[in-house]
Design a protein around this motif. Structure first.
Motif, PDB file in Angstrom:
ATOM      1  N   ARG A  56      -6.319 -19.240 -59.775  1.00 20.93           N
ATOM      2  CA  ARG A  56      -6.839 -20.111 -58.714  1.00 20.93           C
ATOM      3  C   ARG A  56      -8.167 -20.749 -59.097  1.00 20.93           C
ATOM      4  O   ARG A  56      -8.666 -21.613 -58.391  1.00 20.93           O
ATOM      5  CB  ARG A  56      -6.995 -19.312 -57.421  1.00 20.93           C
ATOM      6  N   GLN A 110      -0.443 -25.595 -58.108  1.00 16.81           N
ATOM      7  CA  GLN A 110       0.811 -24.920 -58.411  1.00 16.81           C
ATOM      8  C   GLN A 110       1.110 -25.029 -59.903  1.00 16.81           C
ATOM      9  O   GLN A 110       0.798 -26.037 -60.537  1.00 16.81           O
ATOM     10  CB  GLN A 110       1.962 -25.547 -57.621  1.00 16.81           C
ATOM     11  N   TRP A 134       4.210 -15.388 -58.507  1.00 23.49           N
ATOM     12  CA  TRP A 134       4.638 -15.336 -57.108  1.00 23.49           C
ATOM     13  C   TRP A 134       3.414 -15.336 -56.187  1.00 23.49           C
ATOM     14  O   TRP A 134       3.418 -15.998 -55.153  1.00 23.49           O
ATOM     15  CB  TRP A 134       5.499 -14.089 -56.874  1.00 23.49           C
ATOM     16  N   LEU A 135       2.368 -14.588 -56.557  1.00 23.68           N
ATOM     17  CA  LEU A 135       1.169 -14.488 -55.721  1.00 23.68           C
ATOM     18  C   LEU A 135       0.427 -15.819 -55.601  1.00 23.68           C
ATOM     19  O   LEU A 135      -0.259 -16.053 -54.610  1.00 23.68           O
ATOM     20  CB  LEU A 135       0.229 -13.418 -56.266  1.00 23.68           C
ATOM     21  N   THR A 136       0.535 -16.688 -56.605  1.00 24.41           N
ATOM     22  CA  THR A 136      -0.143 -17.986 -56.524  1.00 24.41           C
ATOM     23  C   THR A 136       0.427 -18.851 -55.407  1.00 24.41           C
ATOM     24  O   THR A 136      -0.217 -19.791 -54.972  1.00 24.41           O
ATOM     25  CB  THR A 136      -0.056 -18.766 -57.851  1.00 24.41           C
ATOM     26  N   LYS A 137       1.610 -18.518 -54.937  1.00 20.95           N
ATOM     27  CA  LYS A 137       2.251 -19.292 -53.870  1.00 20.95           C
ATOM     28  C   LYS A 137       1.950 -18.717 -52.480  1.00 20.95           C
ATOM     29  O   LYS A 137       2.441 -19.216 -51.488  1.00 20.95           O
ATOM     30  CB  LYS A 137       3.757 -19.325 -54.102  1.00 20.95           C
ATOM     31  N   THR A 138       1.135 -17.676 -52.419  1.00 19.80           N
ATOM     32  CA  THR A 138       0.807 -17.034 -51.143  1.00 19.80           C
ATOM     33  C   THR A 138      -0.664 -17.265 -50.812  1.00 19.80           C
ATOM     34  O   THR A 138      -1.414 -17.829 -51.607  1.00 19.80           O
ATOM     35  CB  THR A 138       1.062 -15.518 -51.212  1.00 19.80           C
ATOM     36  N   ASN A 139      -1.082 -16.787 -49.654  1.00 25.98           N
ATOM     37  CA  ASN A 139      -2.484 -16.849 -49.253  1.00 25.98           C
ATOM     38  C   ASN A 139      -3.222 -15.552 -49.532  1.00 25.98           C
ATOM     39  O   ASN A 139      -4.327 -15.348 -49.031  1.00 25.98           O
ATOM     40  CB  ASN A 139      -2.598 -17.195 -47.766  1.00 25.98           C
ATOM     41  N   ILE A 140      -2.640 -14.670 -50.291  1.00 28.35           N
ATOM     42  CA  ILE A 140      -3.278 -13.399 -50.639  1.00 28.35           C
ATOM     43  C   ILE A 140      -4.454 -13.679 -51.569  1.00 28.35           C
ATOM     44  O   ILE A 140      -4.340 -14.454 -52.519  1.00 28.35           O
ATOM     45  CB  ILE A 140      -2.269 -12.449 -51.307  1.00 28.35           C
ATOM     46  N   THR A 141      -5.595 -13.036 -51.295  1.00 29.05           N
ATOM     47  CA  THR A 141      -6.781 -13.245 -52.128  1.00 29.05           C
ATOM     48  C   THR A 141      -6.884 -12.141 -53.181  1.00 29.05           C
ATOM     49  O   THR A 141      -6.338 -11.046 -53.002  1.00 29.05           O
ATOM     50  CB  THR A 141      -8.059 -13.229 -51.270  1.00 29.05           C
ATOM     51  N   GLN A 145      -8.256  -8.944 -51.698  1.00 30.49           N
ATOM     52  CA  GLN A 145      -7.268  -8.160 -50.956  1.00 30.49           C
ATOM     53  C   GLN A 145      -6.440  -7.306 -51.906  1.00 30.49           C
ATOM     54  O   GLN A 145      -6.127  -6.158 -51.609  1.00 30.49           O
ATOM     55  CB  GLN A 145      -6.354  -9.081 -50.140  1.00 30.49           C
ATOM     56  N   VAL A 191      -3.817 -23.207 -52.053  1.00 25.59           N
ATOM     57  CA  VAL A 191      -2.618 -22.906 -52.822  1.00 25.59           C
ATOM     58  C   VAL A 191      -1.979 -24.188 -53.352  1.00 25.59           C
ATOM     59  O   VAL A 191      -0.850 -24.183 -53.794  1.00 25.59           O
ATOM     60  CB  VAL A 191      -1.594 -22.077 -51.998  1.00 25.59           C
TER      61      VAL A 191
END
Length: 138
Positions: free
Chosen positions: A103, A8, A45-52, A55, A5
């Motif tokens: 990503r 940014q 917002w999702l780019t700042k999380t570990n969600i793939t 998922q 991540v």
């Protein structure tokens, strides 16, 4: 797989240039005019999380199936709620591809898994929504 991540984006416009660089020409008007304009904010917002992305794909497949099954008992409210849940699942479907582009994944295996899972979801949902809408109308 470890998610990096570290990449940014300074703002939403910078992200939009990356994820919408090659706009899909055969996309539905609803997607082009409404959903793609809004989805970039969720993707940011999702780019700042570990969600793939995978998922997210699994989430929209499950949520879309739930939306379809809500239609089965029939009635106005089941139809409205079922279609809103289903439409939200399709909105989440935009996020997985945008997140993968944001990503800039280089792993070919991960890309193939994601594309395969996405295809399964689309083909399953097409049949499922038609069958459940038929039962709802009956």
């Amino acid at each position: 797989m470890k998610i990096d991540v570290a990449k940014q984006y300074k703002n939403v416009e910078e992200l939009r240039k990356v994820i919408h660089a090659k706009e899909v020409s055969h996309d539905w008007m609803w997607n082009l005019l409404v959903q793609r304009k809004l989805s970039v904010y969720f993707t940011y917002w999702l780019t700042k999380t570990n969600i793939t992305p995978n998922q997210l794909t699994a989430t929209w497949i499950i949520l879309g199936a739930i939306g379809c099954f809500i239609l089965i008992p029939g009635g106005y409210w089941n139809g409205l709620i079922g279609m809103l849940v289903y439409q939200f699942a399709l909105f989440i479907d935009l996020w997985d591809g945008e997140l993968a582009r944001a990503r800039q994944f280089k792993d070919k295996k991960e890309y193939v898994r994601g594309a395969y899972l996405d295809s399964i979801g689309h083909y399953t949902h097409r049949g499922l929504i038609m069958a459940c809408m038929g039962l709802w109308a009956y």
